[in-house]
Design a protein around this motif. Structure first.
Motif, PDB file in Angstrom:
ATOM      1  N   PRO A  52       0.918  -1.048  -0.078  1.00 39.40           N
ATOM      2  CA  PRO A  52      -0.225   0.205   0.153  1.00 39.40           C
ATOM      3  C   PRO A  52       0.473   1.009  -0.015  1.00 39.40           C
ATOM      4  O   PRO A  52       1.894   1.077   0.203  1.00 39.40           O
ATOM      5  CB  PRO A  52      -0.660  -0.208   1.005  1.00 39.40           C
ATOM      6  N   ARG A  53       0.009   2.261  -0.468  1.00 41.24           N
ATOM      7  CA  ARG A  53       1.247   3.538  -0.307  1.00 41.24           C
ATOM      8  C   ARG A  53       2.068   4.147   0.622  1.00 41.24           C
ATOM      9  O   ARG A  53       3.200   4.644   0.665  1.00 41.24           O
ATOM     10  CB  ARG A  53      -0.139   4.876  -0.857  1.00 41.24           C
ATOM     11  N   PHE A  54       1.253   3.764   2.082  1.00 45.70           N
ATOM     12  CA  PHE A  54       2.203   4.413   3.182  1.00 45.70           C
ATOM     13  C   PHE A  54       3.615   3.399   3.554  1.00 45.70           C
ATOM     14  O   PHE A  54       4.370   4.502   3.968  1.00 45.70           O
ATOM     15  CB  PHE A  54       1.345   3.667   4.430  1.00 45.70           C
ATOM     16  N   TYR A  55       3.335   2.172   3.206  1.00 42.22           N
ATOM     17  CA  TYR A  55       4.383   1.628   3.069  1.00 42.22           C
ATOM     18  C   TYR A  55       6.061   2.162   1.824  1.00 42.22           C
ATOM     19  O   TYR A  55       6.910   2.133   2.796  1.00 42.22           O
ATOM     20  CB  TYR A  55       4.972   0.041   3.026  1.00 42.22           C
ATOM     21  N   TRP A  56       5.598   2.140   0.718  1.00 40.92           N
ATOM     22  CA  TRP A  56       6.382   2.109   0.155  1.00 40.92           C
ATOM     23  C   TRP A  56       6.919   3.981   0.390  1.00 40.92           C
ATOM     24  O   TRP A  56       7.982   4.768  -0.315  1.00 40.92           O
ATOM     25  CB  TRP A  56       6.016   2.070  -1.645  1.00 40.92           C
ATOM     26  N   LEU A  57       5.698   5.104   0.271  1.00 33.42           N
ATOM     27  CA  LEU A  57       5.986   6.040   0.548  1.00 33.42           C
ATOM     28  C   LEU A  57       7.130   6.430   1.875  1.00 33.42           C
ATOM     29  O   LEU A  57       7.887   7.674   1.790  1.00 33.42           O
ATOM     30  CB  LEU A  57       4.230   7.096   0.846  1.00 33.42           C
ATOM     31  N   GLN A  58       7.076   5.779   2.370  1.00 40.47           N
ATOM     32  CA  GLN A  58       7.850   5.758   3.901  1.00 40.47           C
ATOM     33  C   GLN A  58       9.143   5.246   3.457  1.00 40.47           C
ATOM     34  O   GLN A  58      10.179   6.083   3.919  1.00 40.47           O
ATOM     35  CB  GLN A  58       7.221   4.717   5.325  1.00 40.47           C
ATOM     36  N   LEU A  59       9.045   4.647   2.426  1.00 42.30           N
ATOM     37  CA  LEU A  59      10.505   4.207   1.865  1.00 42.30           C
ATOM     38  C   LEU A  59      11.244   4.663   1.000  1.00 42.30           C
ATOM     39  O   LEU A  59      12.663   5.728   0.805  1.00 42.30           O
ATOM     40  CB  LEU A  59      10.988   3.090   1.028  1.00 42.30           C
ATOM     41  N   ALA A  60      10.473   6.523  -0.096  1.00 40.09           N
ATOM     42  CA  ALA A  60      10.982   6.797  -1.104  1.00 40.09           C
ATOM     43  C   ALA A  60      11.181   8.247  -0.199  1.00 40.09           C
ATOM     44  O   ALA A  60      12.083   8.859  -0.171  1.00 40.09           O
ATOM     45  CB  ALA A  60       9.747   7.643  -1.467  1.00 40.09           C
ATOM     46  N   TYR A  61      10.614   8.445   1.504  1.00 40.87           N
ATOM     47  CA  TYR A  61      10.916   9.744   2.386  1.00 40.87           C
ATOM     48  C   TYR A  61      12.297   9.303   2.413  1.00 40.87           C
ATOM     49  O   TYR A  61      13.000  10.427   2.986  1.00 40.87           O
ATOM     50  CB  TYR A  61       9.694  10.015   3.851  1.00 40.87           C
TER      51      TYR A  61
END
Length: 81
Positions: A52-61
């Motif tokens: 989901p967006r939350f997990y890959w967005l955390q890695l992107a941050y």
């Protein structure tokens, strides 16, 4: 008679280190503030590799933070003479 300036462990006066007011330092707020905006996490899609967006967005941050920190460091480090 004025008191002597305190020195840092490396021998540099602490006052000289506190005067680093480069505009590049403002860029460090981007990776701090961006993850605090809830609108970016308010959905399950798009999914990336099933995550989901939350997990890959955390890695992107994390990658953004590393990139911004590296950029600011490179732009503000003092050149040795």
């Amino acid at each position: 008679m004025a008191p002597a300036e305190p020195e840092a462990p490396d021998g540099a006066p602490t006052r000289a280190r506190a005067k680093d007011r480069s505009p590049w330092n403002w860029l460090l707020f981007v990776p701090l503030v961006l993850p605090l905006i809830p609108a970016f996490f308010n959905a399950d899609s798009p999914r990336f590799l099933g995550f989901p967006r939350f997990y890959w967005l955390q890695l992107a941050y994390i990658l953004l933070g590393v990139a911004v920190t590296t950029l600011v460091y490179q732009m503000t480090k003092r050149r040795e003479r």
